[in-house]
Design a protein around this motif. Structure first.
Motif, PDB file in Angstrom:
ATOM      1  N   MET A 398       0.849  -1.188   0.000  1.00 30.29           N
ATOM      2  CA  MET A 398       0.000   0.000   0.000  1.00 30.29           C
ATOM      3  C   MET A 398       0.885   1.239   0.000  1.00 30.29           C
ATOM      4  N   TYR A 399       1.003   1.866  -1.145  1.00 31.35           N
ATOM      5  CA  TYR A 399       1.850   3.038  -1.296  1.00 31.35           C
ATOM      6  C   TYR A 399       1.049   4.312  -1.080  1.00 31.35           C
ATOM      7  N   THR A 400       1.639   5.256  -0.379  1.00 31.69           N
ATOM      8  CA  THR A 400       1.062   6.589  -0.233  1.00 31.69           C
ATOM      9  C   THR A 400       1.696   7.509  -1.267  1.00 31.69           C
ATOM     10  N   PHE A 401       0.887   8.342  -1.907  1.00 29.25           N
ATOM     11  CA  PHE A 401       1.401   9.240  -2.939  1.00 29.25           C
ATOM     12  C   PHE A 401       1.015  10.676  -2.642  1.00 29.25           C
ATOM     13  N   LEU A 402       1.755  11.585  -3.225  1.00 31.49           N
ATOM     14  CA  LEU A 402       1.383  12.977  -3.381  1.00 31.49           C
ATOM     15  C   LEU A 402       1.302  13.257  -4.870  1.00 31.49           C
ATOM     16  N   ALA A 403       0.235  13.901  -5.316  1.00 29.69           N
ATOM     17  CA  ALA A 403       0.074  14.243  -6.726  1.00 29.69           C
ATOM     18  C   ALA A 403      -0.279  15.722  -6.837  1.00 29.69           C
TER      19      ALA A 403
END
Length: 478
Positions: A398-403
């Motif tokens: 489960m990867y957390t991202f910022l976009a």
């Protein structure tokens, strides 16, 4: 678990949530603090102020054998406005023990409180009665008051003993929602119930306040929803297909009159996750689109239409859960809508940057059977795809991202910022030092900066029936 975060004008960070048992804050740091809280599935509330460099300034907790949590925070200068839940029918939760403002929260309900920059409490006001009330989100008014939205069951009284005291009635066997406006001292201005034909949940509500004091409500609804409005201005919205979740954005005058409401159409379900007002008075909402079962043979079950009947009406088609970002002008008209295949946008995870780009946080690769990559700006020249790193498994996938998105809706950039089993993003805010602050929770182990030269790894403490996640607070340059 961290549930809400805000940043003050000086760059100080205030984070709140729920903790349980022997809770250790700032583990392994010189300012580490361990607080012995009751071991209960209900948990106790915490509120912490942190310097811009991450040092713990002060920590406040409250709770006993009953539930207590901080669910929303908003900076008022260097002070902070706090909303939370408390109690049951027997015990009480005590805020600011030993201070002149000491407040006992009896029975069950919601509270508002204002904490000063030094951690002392200026005041606290609870709801009355004995009813479960949860503030999903709060937003400050230009006068320094606050608007709260959330859910309730039973018959809570907002502003008990005050001039504008209002008792709300829930919708039969279902929970109901509320929208309420409070003055700067916490006294009630007005409160209105929101009734859905189906059971609704705390996370179905978002609120933002425009510079002129008008209020924007973002709501997910199922079956039909009665949007309230003072002076007989309420309306009822119904989705185009039974079983579909619709998304609506509504505008209220500061006195509670409903000005307008806009809703989605189509057969796919749309759920709102966050709503913000931009500096120019427009608004952006983030959420999810989910197709109904059978989309493989009937693509219309994956279609959602935004801006019904408007010049910029747009229909999106999906065959799996996708993130969605929509911008609305000052009158609620759709400006643009974009989808992010396989991205799960987090709750309270949307913010405007000083250069007017929009940042959104969330996760991808969440569940077995779902894609292990997320795409931002699909089909655009600036399309960005982020994927699992080699060696990733379902145990840490489960990867957390910022976009980041430009003002016209085109993708600017995206990157992975952490990976952990059962990771959640529960808040994002922007610091004056050109960084984004995230809060959330994780299980087992979390790696921050997984693509950086020196990733930072934290291991989850011993799990029990009541303690299954750790909270995190992280800061990333943008």
């Amino acid at each position: 678990m961290a549930l809400a975060v805000t940043v003050t004008p000086s760059g100080a960070i205030v984070v709140g949530g729920i903790a349980n048992g022997n809770a250790t804050f700032w583990t392994g740091q010189p300012d580490q603090q361990t607080v012995n809280l009751p071991t209960s599935v209900n948990g106790s509330m915490f509120l912490a102020r942190v310097s811009t460099a991450g040092a713990l300034t002060w920590l406040r907790t409250a709770g006993n054998s009953t539930a207590a949590s901080v669910t929303a925070v908003a900076a008022v200068g260097e002070d902070v406005m706090v909303a939370g839940t408390h109690g049951n029918a027997v015990d009480d939760v005590v805020l600011a023990v030993g201070e002149p403002s000491e407040t006992h929260l009896k029975l069950t309900g919601m509270f508002l409180a204002r904490y000063r920059s030094d951690g002392t409490m200026a005041w606290a006001r609870p709801t009355g009665g004995n009813a479960f009330v949860t503030a999903r989100q709060i937003a400050l008014t230009p006068q320094g008051g606050v608007v709260a939205v959330g859910s309730f069951s039973g018959s809570p009284t907002f502003g008990p003993g005050e001039t504008h005291a209002t008792t709300l009635q829930h919708n039969g066997g279902n929970d109901s929602g509320f929208i309420a406006r409070f003055e700067p001292d916490g006294s009630l201005s007005w409160a209105l119930p929101i009734h859905d034909a189906e059971t609704i949940y705390t996370n179905d509500y978002n609120v933002a306040v425009k510079p002129d004091g008008t209020i924007l409500l973002g709501i997910s609804y199922n079956g039909s929803v009665a949007l309230p409005g003072s002076a007989g201005t309420g309306v009822t919205l119904t989705p185009s297909l039974t079983g579909t979740t619709g998304f609506a954005i509504a505008c209220y005058e500061s006195d509670g009159r409903l000005r307008w409401a806009r809703t989605t159409g189509g057969r796919a379900s749309v759920q709102v996750r966050d709503l913000i007002v931009l500096e120019d008075g427009s608004a952006v909402a983030s959420g999810q689109i989910q197709p109904l079962t059978g989309v493989e043979t009937d693509p219309t079950l994956g279609q959602a239409t935004f801006g019904l009947g408007e010049p910029n009406q747009t229909t999106l088609s999906v065959n799996t859960i996708n993130g969605v970002l929509a911008k609305y002008d000052a009158n609620g008209g759709l400006t643009w809508v974009r989808q992010a295949p396989a991205a799960f946008f987090g709750y309270d995870s949307l913010a405007e940057l000083p250069d007017h780009r929009i940042v959104v946080a969330g996760t991808f690769g969440n569940y077995i059977g779902y894609p292990t990559s997320a795409t931002f700006g699909p089909g655009e020249p600036g399309q960005v795809v982020i994927s699992w790193l080699p060696g990733t498994t379902t145990a840490n996938g489960m990867y957390t991202f910022l976009a980041w998105y430009n003002a016209d809706g085109s993708a600017s950039n995206a990157r992975s910022v952490s990976t952990a089993a059962f990771s959640q993003v529960t808040g994002v805010t922007i610091s004056p030092d050109k960084s984004a602050v995230l809060c959330g929770a994780f299980s087992t182990q979390v790696t921050f900066g997984p693509t950086d030269p020196t990733p930072l790894i934290f291991t989850h403490g011993p799990m029990s029936a009541s303690i299954t996640q750790d909270a995190y607070l992280a800061k990333f340059a943008y």
